[in-house]
Design an enzyme around this catalytic site. Structure first.
Site, PDB file in Angstrom:
ATOM      1  N   HIS A   7      -4.470   1.046   2.511  1.00  0.00           N
ATOM      2  CA  HIS A   7      -4.407   1.956   3.665  1.00  0.00           C
ATOM      3  C   HIS A   7      -3.608   3.230   3.380  1.00  0.00           C
ATOM      4  O   HIS A   7      -4.122   4.339   3.519  1.00  0.00           O
ATOM      5  CB  HIS A   7      -3.784   1.231   4.860  1.00  0.00           C
ATOM      6  CG  HIS A   7      -4.521  -0.012   5.274  1.00  0.00           C
ATOM      7  ND1 HIS A   7      -5.709   0.002   5.967  1.00  0.00           N
ATOM      8  CD2 HIS A   7      -4.223  -1.321   5.072  1.00  0.00           C
ATOM      9  CE1 HIS A   7      -6.106  -1.240   6.192  1.00  0.00           C
ATOM     10  NE2 HIS A   7      -5.244  -2.055   5.657  1.00  0.00           N
ATOM     11  N   ASP A  16       0.825  -1.209   0.000  1.00  0.00           N
ATOM     12  CA  ASP A  16       0.000   0.000   0.000  1.00  0.00           C
ATOM     13  C   ASP A  16       0.854   1.252   0.000  1.00  0.00           C
ATOM     14  O   ASP A  16       0.444   2.300  -0.509  1.00  0.00           O
ATOM     15  CB  ASP A  16      -1.020  -0.016   1.141  1.00  0.00           C
ATOM     16  CG  ASP A  16      -0.410  -0.223   2.511  1.00  0.00           C
ATOM     17  OD1 ASP A  16       0.675  -0.812   2.604  1.00  0.00           O
ATOM     18  OD2 ASP A  16      -1.019   0.218   3.490  1.00  0.00           O
TER      19      ASP A  16
HETATM   20  O1  RIB Z   1      -1.786  -0.921   9.224  1.00  0.00           O
HETATM   21  C1  RIB Z   1      -1.501  -0.561   7.896  1.00  0.00           C
HETATM   22  C2  RIB Z   1      -0.123  -0.001   7.806  1.00  0.00           C
HETATM   23  O2  RIB Z   1       0.830  -0.982   8.190  1.00  0.00           O
HETATM   24  C3  RIB Z   1       0.272   0.389   6.372  1.00  0.00           C
HETATM   25  O3  RIB Z   1       1.174   1.455   6.423  1.00  0.00           O
HETATM   26  C4  RIB Z   1       0.955  -0.840   5.850  1.00  0.00           C
HETATM   27  O4  RIB Z   1       1.899  -0.537   4.821  1.00  0.00           O
HETATM   28  C5  RIB Z   1       1.670  -1.304   7.088  1.00  0.00           C
HETATM   29  O5  RIB Z   1       2.886  -0.579   7.195  1.00  0.00           O
HETATM   30 CA    CA Z   2       3.222   1.400   5.180  1.00  0.00          CA
END
Ligand code: RIB
Ligand code: CA
Length: 324
Positions: free
Chosen positions: A236, A15
């Site tokens: 996220h 993400d």
């Molecule tokens: O909880 C989601 C987060 O934790 C995001 O930043 C994902 O990349 C992990 O780092």
């Molecule tokens: Ca992250």
């Protein structure tokens, strides 16, 4: 309007990668630098992924500085089971040919904020170790920064534990330092980002995005979770970047956020009090996401990045696909 200047502190990470594509493709943002931290995978992995993304997406002029390998006090954790051993799921981007910028991420953050007081927003989408060390080394960054927006925390359920979100849980002491530093943290937490799911309709749009879709977006999201007609993996980190592009996408409310560092079952919990009770809020906390407009923004921006990549590598774009 001039684009908003940002520094992205991250732990790519699937993400994180999709957040970086969004930031790179948005005309409303200017990435002054990327700093890396150990998190989803180890620091060597998160840094290598950032370097590969920089060249694949075509922003080789943006400095990348590596930061902290682990938390201030806690044993290292990772999320390789979620992001894959490489950290980018099934994506296999070409090896980076350009190196990290000399110097530590903490110093890059401090010097970039010092050089342009009031103009640079720090976007932290990984564990907050680099940000905490920057605050400890140079407390004035809380005044120099235009703002700090994080993807992290939750005032409802966690994902690392029942109470804690991964980025906070990975380094609760760092998060406590960051939330107690005197600035107002814009906290985009799981309460918001859980809604940013990659449905089949979204994935279909990504599949039509040439090399960006085939080499990055699809191998990432298909690894990240099960994609269905009305559900899928939540992107996220992109929520934190999307908020800076269009704050109307996310409703935020002032709150006092304390980070639990001692709880046997609640370590890393962002204890969020919207009541205030006469206290000065130290956070603006995201409470809801306009999911439809969020994906409209991401897919339109991704499509533009995809076109740029095809234009930059027309020969590759015309190569027959391996199956043909
Ligand atoms: O909880 C989601 C987060 O934790 C995001 O930043 C994902 O990349 C992990 O780092
Ligand atoms: Ca992250």
């Amino acid at each position: 309007m001039l684009p908003r200047k940002i520094v992205i502190d991250c732990d790519p990470g699937i993400d994180d990668a999709l957040a970086i594509v969004l930031a790179h493709g948005s005309p409303d943002l200017e990435i002054l630098g990327i700093t890396t931290v150990g998190g989803n995978v180890d620091l060597a992995g998160t840094t290598d992924n950032a370097l590969r993304l920089r060249e694949f997406l075509g922003f080789a002029d943006v400095p990348i500085a590596a930061g902290s390998a682990g938390a201030l006090l806690r044993p290292r954790v990772n999320a390789a089971e979620v992001h894959g051993a490489s950290g980018l799921g099934g994506a296999l981007l070409p090896p980076a040919t350009l190196p990290v910028t000399g110097g530590h991420a903490v110093d890059f953050i401090i010097e970039t904020l010092r050089a342009d007081p009031g103009e640079v927003t720090l976007v932290a989408i990984g564990p907050l170790t680099n940000v905490a060390l920057a605050v400890l080394k140079e407390p004035r960054i809380v005044d120099w920064a235009r703002g700090l927006t994080i993807l992290g925390g939750s005032y409802t359920r966690g994902n690392f534990s029942p109470a804690a979100e991964f980025n906070i849980a990975a380094d609760p002491e760092a998060a406590a330092i960051v939330f107690g530093a005197g600035w107002t943290v814009t906290m985009i937490g799981l309460d918001v980002s859980r809604s940013a799911v990659t449905t089949e309709a979204v994935a279909d749009r990504m599949r039509a995005m040439g090399r960006l879709g085939a080499d990055l977006l699809i191998p990432c999201v298909e690894f990240y979770g099960v994609i269905t007609a009305d559900g899928g993996p939540a992107i996220h980190d992109a929520c934190a970047v999307a908020y800076l592009i269009d704050p109307s996408l996310i409703t935020v409310e002032p709150a006092v956020v304390d980070v639990e560092t001692a709880g046997r079952f609640t370590s890393g919990m962002t204890v969020t009090d919207f009541r205030l009770g006469g206290r000065t809020p130290n956070a603006l906390v995201g409470t809801s996401l306009d999911t439809g407009r969020f994906w409209d923004l991401l897919l339109a921006t991704y499509a533009q990045v995809a076109r740029t990549i095809e234009d930059q590598s027309p020969d590759l774009a015309r190569l027959p696909s391996p199956s043909s």
